[in-house]
Design an enzyme around this catalytic site. Sequence first.
Site, PDB file in Angstrom:
ATOM      1  N   THR A   1     -16.485  28.347  12.233  1.00 39.11           N
ATOM      2  CA  THR A   1     -15.103  28.349  11.744  1.00 39.11           C
ATOM      3  C   THR A   1     -14.138  28.252  12.927  1.00 39.11           C
ATOM      4  O   THR A   1     -14.258  29.001  13.889  1.00 39.11           O
ATOM      5  CB  THR A   1     -14.866  29.617  10.901  1.00 39.11           C
ATOM      6  OG1 THR A   1     -15.613  29.468   9.694  1.00 39.11           O
ATOM      7  CG2 THR A   1     -13.398  29.818  10.565  1.00 39.11           C
TER       8      THR A   1
ATOM      9  N   ASN B   1     -18.721  40.888   6.110  1.00 39.49           N
ATOM     10  CA  ASN B   1     -17.888  40.879   4.911  1.00 39.49           C
ATOM     11  C   ASN B   1     -18.358  41.877   3.851  1.00 39.49           C
ATOM     12  O   ASN B   1     -18.295  41.612   2.655  1.00 39.49           O
ATOM     13  CB  ASN B   1     -17.793  39.455   4.330  1.00 39.49           C
ATOM     14  CG  ASN B   1     -17.066  38.547   5.283  1.00 39.49           C
ATOM     15  OD1 ASN B   1     -15.999  38.903   5.782  1.00 39.49           O
ATOM     16  ND2 ASN B   1     -17.645  37.390   5.575  1.00 39.49           N
TER      17      ASN B   1
HETATM   18  C1  8OZ Z   1     -15.900  33.512  11.293  1.00 36.25           C
HETATM   19  C2  8OZ Z   1     -14.588  33.601  10.856  1.00 36.25           C
HETATM   20  C3  8OZ Z   1     -14.279  33.221   9.567  1.00 36.25           C
HETATM   21  C4  8OZ Z   1     -15.272  32.751   8.731  1.00 36.25           C
HETATM   22  C5  8OZ Z   1     -18.993  32.774   8.188  1.00 36.25           C
HETATM   23  C6  8OZ Z   1     -17.450  31.085   7.496  1.00 36.25           C
HETATM   24  O1  8OZ Z   1     -19.184  33.860   8.734  1.00 36.25           O
HETATM   25  C7  8OZ Z   1     -17.657  32.137   8.267  1.00 36.25           C
HETATM   26  C8  8OZ Z   1     -16.590  32.656   9.170  1.00 36.25           C
HETATM   27  C9  8OZ Z   1     -16.894  33.048  10.460  1.00 36.25           C
HETATM   28  O2  8OZ Z   1     -19.894  32.206   7.564  1.00 36.25           O
END
Ligand code: 8OZ
Length: 367
Positions: free
Chosen positions: A25, A238
């Site tokens: 990203t 997340n």
């Molecule tokens: C870093 C910052 C924002 C998104 C992922 C798409 O961890 C991401 C992501 C990574 O898969």
Amino acid sequence: MTTLFEPTKAGDLELANRIVMAPLTRNRSPNAIPPDIAQTYYAQRASAGLLITEATAISHQGQGYADVPGLYGTEQLDSWKKVTQAVHEAGGKIVVQLWHVGRVSHNELQPNGGKPVAPSAITAKTKTVLIRDGKAVFVDTSAPRALDLEELPGIVHTYQAAARNAVETAGFDGVEIHGANGYLLDQFLRSDSNKRTDDYGGSIKNRARLLLEVTRAVTDAIGGGRTGIRLSPVTPSNDAHDADPQPLFEYVVKHLATLNLAYIHIIEGMTGGPREIADRPFDYAALKQAYRTAGGKGAWMVNNGYNKALAEKAVADGADLVAFGVPFLANPDLPARLKAGAELNAPDKSTFYGGGAKGYTDYPTLA
Ligand code: 8OZ
């Protein structure tokens, strides 16, 4: 002995070597449109056996961060087409990562300022990125709403349409379904984020249903041989957590085995962090065995914290492809450097997310 530098096949994709650029990203796509300079960025890295793009939203609802690209509007597709042309002219292969963030979003990024969507109305304890006064700021994700059962076929269809557009309109060699890192499909998989009581929650079979339906729909549209998928069995990214990931992910790969995919892409350990997590043990060899025993013939791609020695050992031990993230970001000629045993450029973390050419297209190649 097989080496990193030999050609191989991943489904229909003929790859010049076993070195893959992992999805990264970069937050350089205002209005979800990849900038012209993305053509240079990806073409500079075309000596990878395969390039995987940064995560790319399949719909406005699927977007969760400021200035990430999309794959659902004409201008977005036109811009990606120029990227794929530049990569093909440079002799490379490129797939796009299909992304729906689910609950990892913010009202400001959603259509009509609405709530992000999720398997269940449980807020992720994580941050997302907004741009305020031209600057990236980290903010808490917004409270999501649970998707209605009647909305799920639309989600599946949106992935399918994005895959078709990716290949037919934007000229990608294939797609990677983002099933990792606590985004929508991973939220459905995991017991902590999925408390549904319908056919998409509860048992492993039910929690895996959406991911498998999406993957089947994508393979129906573009062929399994051009479809890969990324999974992260134990990452806490997340706010992802599952009570018992080993049987969950073995179930998933067993069912993926029937879809003749190009590859399975596994993040080992914590995404961008340690390869071992003390309180989240996982047997990756057993996962691969479960896939092969079920007849899975796709390439097995490993990722996270690899250097040359670790990557060579992984390939000698039977991995088909090794994905490098940050080292590829900072070294556009990474395969040549690995082959020569050359020094690597150090990454500049301050330019990872947002900005322009600095830290994007200005990393030097070997003389
Ligand atoms: C870093 C910052 C924002 C998104 C992922 C798409 O961890 C991401 C992501 C990574 O898969």
